[in-house]
Enzyme design. Structure first.
Site, short mmCIF file in Angstrom:
data_model
loop_
_atom_site.label_atom_id
_atom_site.label_comp_id
_atom_site.label_asym_id
_atom_site.label_seq_id
_atom_site.Cartn_x
_atom_site.Cartn_y
_atom_site.Cartn_z
N SER A 1 0.84 -1.28 0.14
CA SER A 1 0.01 -0.21 -0.05
C SER A 1 0.77 1.40 -0.01
O SER A 1 0.17 2.37 -0.21
CB SER A 1 -0.82 0.11 1.21
OG SER A 1 0.03 -0.04 2.41
N GLY B 1 -5.05 -0.87 5.50
CA GLY B 1 -5.58 -1.72 6.78
C GLY B 1 -6.81 -1.54 7.13
O GLY B 1 -7.42 -2.17 8.28
N CYS C 1 3.08 -7.27 1.84
CA CYS C 1 1.95 -6.52 2.72
C CYS C 1 1.09 -7.61 3.42
O CYS C 1 0.58 -8.31 2.69
CB CYS C 1 1.09 -5.61 1.73
SG CYS C 1 -0.40 -4.91 2.70
N ASN C 2 1.18 -7.67 4.67
CA ASN C 2 0.49 -8.69 5.38
C ASN C 2 -1.26 -8.49 5.11
O ASN C 2 -1.77 -9.52 5.08
CB ASN C 2 0.80 -8.43 7.01
CG ASN C 2 2.27 -8.74 7.28
OD1 ASN C 2 2.42 -9.97 7.90
ND2 ASN C 2 2.93 -7.67 7.27
N THR C 3 -1.68 -6.99 5.15
CA THR C 3 -2.78 -6.98 4.92
C THR C 3 -3.44 -7.61 3.44
O THR C 3 -4.31 -8.26 3.43
CB THR C 3 -3.44 -5.38 4.86
OG1 THR C 3 -2.67 -4.92 6.00
CG2 THR C 3 -4.64 -5.09 4.81
N CYS D 1 3.03 -5.97 10.10
CA CYS D 1 2.77 -5.04 9.10
C CYS D 1 4.39 -4.69 8.64
O CYS D 1 5.01 -4.24 9.30
CB CYS D 1 2.21 -3.76 9.53
SG CYS D 1 2.07 -2.25 8.48
N HIS E 1 5.15 -1.85 7.21
CA HIS E 1 5.66 -0.60 7.74
C HIS E 1 6.66 -0.46 9.23
O HIS E 1 7.18 0.31 9.10
CB HIS E 1 4.51 0.13 7.62
CG HIS E 1 3.97 0.68 6.50
ND1 HIS E 1 3.42 0.06 5.59
CD2 HIS E 1 3.92 1.94 5.96
CE1 HIS E 1 2.96 0.51 4.39
NE2 HIS E 1 3.38 1.83 4.65
N1 DGL Z 1 2.21 -2.74 4.90
C1 DGL Z 1 0.88 -3.16 5.19
C2 DGL Z 1 0.95 -4.48 5.83
O1 DGL Z 1 1.89 -4.90 5.84
C3 DGL Z 1 -0.33 -2.43 5.24
C4 DGL Z 1 -0.37 -1.09 5.76
C5 DGL Z 1 -1.75 -0.38 5.44
O2 DGL Z 1 -1.97 0.01 4.39
O3 DGL Z 1 -2.54 -0.30 6.27
O4 DGL Z 1 -0.09 -4.76 6.20
#
Ligand code: DGL
Length: 273
Positions: free
Chosen positions: A22, A54, A84-86, A194, A196
């Protein structure tokens, strides 16, 4: 609709690997991928203009990931890493069912955290959508074993990283809000669920103390990616000038932070979808 079976013999090993997130979180995974696969070219998509993902509905996330994956396929990528985990929690199954190239995902590292915990108390910090997903619930049910898992949805944190604010007053206040209860619960492993959050690692450690191990699976994902390419015989054997191309929605507005996080990010194009 039946999708054509993946045929590794038709894959050009010199094709790039697609990576998506994202926003800038996936750069933590891209860094591990470049270490593990130094001869590969990459195309990185950051959907900064529509972040965060997310907090968005599941159907929206699936459709957005599908659009970006189609764009990556049009760029000729040989496989896609969902950094991205989401996206993995909500869209990986549906993408794999409808696209024929290898799609590698990332999940909160509950398994190693629970296995290594001495206090049998671990924390997981992730987006709301990840924590509420069926995939995450099943991960905890399968791998927590005897450990108590404190799952914390942490809206707002990814935006701090997107702004390039890793330890300012607003970021620290949010981190205290999410982490103080985990510190009090005596967790000895904290899963960064996440992509980030690795950018906040120093700030997180300043709150949790350096006895709490932060666990993020970027390197494990890079190793899985290498194995998949090896199995398919699609690893690149030589490359005089390995490159990363960046496609960013809202490129003009967001490139400043990219330049801070990725030295020498020369090739930035607008992600139009
Ligand atoms: N980097 C993201 C993750 O690993 C998503 C963060 C987001 O867009 O809320 O879930």
């Amino acid at each position: 609709m039946t999708i054509p079976a993946f045929n590794p013999l038709l894959v050009d090993p010199t094709a790039p690997i697609g990576v998506l997130d994202s926003g800038w979180g996936g750069l933590s995974v891209l860094k591990a991928l470049r270490q593990e696969l130094p001869l590969e070219d990459f195309v990185y998509c950051a959907d900064c203009a529509r972040a965060p993902w997310g907090d968005k509905p599941s159907t929206w996330i699936v459709e957005r990931c599908r659009q970006i994956c189609r764009m990556l396929v049009a760029q000729g990528v040989k496989s896609i890493v969902l950094a991205c985990n989401t996206a993995t929690a909500e869209a990986a199954d549906s993408l794999r069912a409808t696209m024929s190239l290898p799609i590698i995902g990332i999940e909160p590292a509950v398994k190693p955290a629970a296995a290594r915990s001495k206090t049998l108390s671990i924390g997981v910090l992730a987006t709301t959508r990840t924590i509420q997903s069926a995939r995450y619930c099943s991960l905890v049910a399968r791998f927590a074993n005897d450990a108590v898992v404190h799952s914390v949805a942490a809206p707002g944190l990814m935006e701090c990283v997107e702004r390039g604010d890793f330890d300012g007053p607003e970021t620290m206040a949010l981190l205290h809000h999410y982490l103080d209860p985990l510190r009090e619960a005596g967790v000895d492993k904290l899963v960064l669920g996440c992509t980030h959050y690795p950018f906040l690692a120093d700030a997180i450690t300043s709150i949790m103390g350096d006895r709490v191990e932060l666990i993020e699976p970027g390197h494990a994902v890079a190793a899985v990616t290498r194995r998949r390419l090896e199995q398919n015989n699609t690893l690149r054997a030589a490359n005089a000038a390995p490159s990363v191309r960046f496609f960013v929605s809202g490129a003009r507005e967001h490139s400043g932070v990219l330049n801070r996080l990725w030295a020498g990010a020369a090739c930035v194009e607008e992600l139009v979808l």
